[in-house]
Scaffold this active site. Structure first.
Site, PDB file in Angstrom:
ATOM      1  N   SER A  45     -33.945  10.878  10.982  1.00  0.00           N
ATOM      2  CA  SER A  45     -33.405   9.526  10.845  1.00  0.00           C
ATOM      3  C   SER A  45     -34.052   8.717   9.734  1.00  0.00           C
ATOM      4  O   SER A  45     -33.460   7.758   9.231  1.00  0.00           O
ATOM      5  CB  SER A  45     -33.570   8.770  12.166  1.00  0.00           C
ATOM      6  N   HIS A 250     -37.843   2.087  13.002  1.00  0.00           N
ATOM      7  CA  HIS A 250     -37.247   2.735  11.840  1.00  0.00           C
ATOM      8  C   HIS A 250     -37.209   1.746  10.673  1.00  0.00           C
ATOM      9  O   HIS A 250     -37.152   0.533  10.889  1.00  0.00           O
ATOM     10  CB  HIS A 250     -35.833   3.221  12.147  1.00  0.00           C
TER      11      HIS A 250
END
Length: 270
Positions: A45, A250
Site C-alpha cells: 500500500s 499511511h
C-alpha cells in the site's frame, strides 16, 4: 498496509510461446514483443498510494492517482506503465500476483514490500489498543521476524524480479518513521510506543537495504525526507487513525508527492 479483500489481477502481457497439444506435440504461438522502456510499480500500500485518495474505481488495491508511481509515470511517459502494487501485499503476493507485466523490455521497477510479512496491521492494532508493554512485545516479535525470516523472503522476491526483468533498474523504497515524537498527541500512542515503532522501522529499512544491495538493486531511504512530517508534527505527511480505518498510518498525498516521489526520482531512469 492493512489487509484488504483479495484483488483481481491484470492479464499478463507476455503470452506463452509454446502450447502442448493433445498428441504431445508442440505448437508455436506468437509472443508479444517486449515493451522497451517500460516501468512497473510493484509492492504494497505504500506504493499503491493507499491514504492519498482518488483511487481507481472498481478496484480494492488502493491505487491512487496521487501515488508516487502514477506521478512519476505521468511526468515521464513510457511506452508502458504497469501498476500492480496492491494494499495488503506481502512478498509472496508480489511474486504470485504482480510480476506478470515484467519482461526483458522492462527498464524500471519500483517496490515497497516486507512490512505486511511482519504483520504490520496486527502490530499497529496492538499498539493503538494495548498497553506499552503489549505494544513492545508485539513489535519485538515483528522485529525478530524481520531479522531472521524476512531476508530469505526478500531474496526470493528480488530474485524473481531480476529473472523476469533482467535489464531493469530496480529501486527498493523503504518506509518512513511514523512519528515525530511529541508526547501523547496521537490517539492511543504514548511516547514509548512511538519510539518503539520508529525504531522498528529503522530495523526493517536496514534489512531491506542490505538485501536490495546484495541483489544489485538501489535502495531509496525516505526517512530523511519525512523528518519533521511524521504524525504529531505541525505538517504531517502520514495519517494517524482515520476513517476508513485502512488508511491509518499511511502517507497522505503530500507524503507520496513530497516524500516518496523525490526519493524515487533521484534514481529512476528509463
Amino acid at each position: 498496509m492493512a489487509p484488504t479483500p483479495r484483488r483481481s489481477l491484470r492479464p499478463t502481457l507476455l503470452l506463452s510461446a509454446l502450447l502442448l497439444t493433445g498428441t504431445g506435440t508442440v505448437a508455436a504461438h506468437a509472443v508479444e514483443a517486449p515493451s522497451e522502456g517500460s516501468y512497473a510499480a510493484l509492492g504494497d500500500s505504500y506504493s499503491s498510494g493507499l491514504g492519498a485518495g482518488d483511487y481507481r474505481a472498481g478496484e480494492s488495491c488502493g491505487r491512487s492517482s496521487h501515488s508516487y508511481p502514477e506521478l512519476w509515470a505521468a511526468a515521464h511517459p513510457a511506452r508502458r506503465f504497469a501498476f500492480t502494487a496492491c494494499s495488503g501485499a506481502t512478498t509472496q503476493d508480489v511474486m504470485k500476483n504482480q510480476l506478470g507485466p515484467l519482461d526483458k523490455g522492462t527498464r524500471l521497477v519500483s517496490i515497497t514490500a516486507g512490512a505486511n510479512d511482519a504483520g504490520f496491521a496486527d502490530v499497529m492494532s496492538a499498539c493503538v489498543l494495548g498497553s506499552d508493554s503489549t505494544c513492545q512485545s508485539k513489535v519485538a516479535a515483528a522485529r525478530d521476524y524481520v531479522v531472521n525470516e524476512l531476508p530469505p523472503a526478500l531474496d526470493a522476491t528480488y530474485g524473481a524480479i531480476r529473472e523476469k526483468a533482467p535489464k531493469a533498474l530496480v529501486v527498493v523504497l523503504g518506509y518512513p518513521r511514523l512519528f515525530t515524537p511529541h508526547g501523547t498527541c496521537a490517539r492511543g500512542m504514548s511516547q514509548a510506543k512511538q519510539n518503539t515503532l520508529n525504531d522498528a522501522v529503522d530495523v526493517i529499512n536496514r534489512v531491506m537495504s542490505e538485501r536490495a544491495t546484495n541483489h544489485g538493486f538501489t535502495f531509496g531511504d525516505v526517512t530523511k525526507r519525512f523528518t519533521g512530517h511524521g504524525i504529531c508534527s505541525a505538517s504531517s505527511w502520514i495519517h494517524s487513525v482515520t476513517f476508513p480505518v485502512n488508511e491509518s498510518y499511511h502517507p497522505t498525498a503530500n507524503g507520496q508527492e513530497q516524500g516518496y516521489l523525490p526519493e524515487f526520482t533521484r534514481f529512476a531512469r528509463l
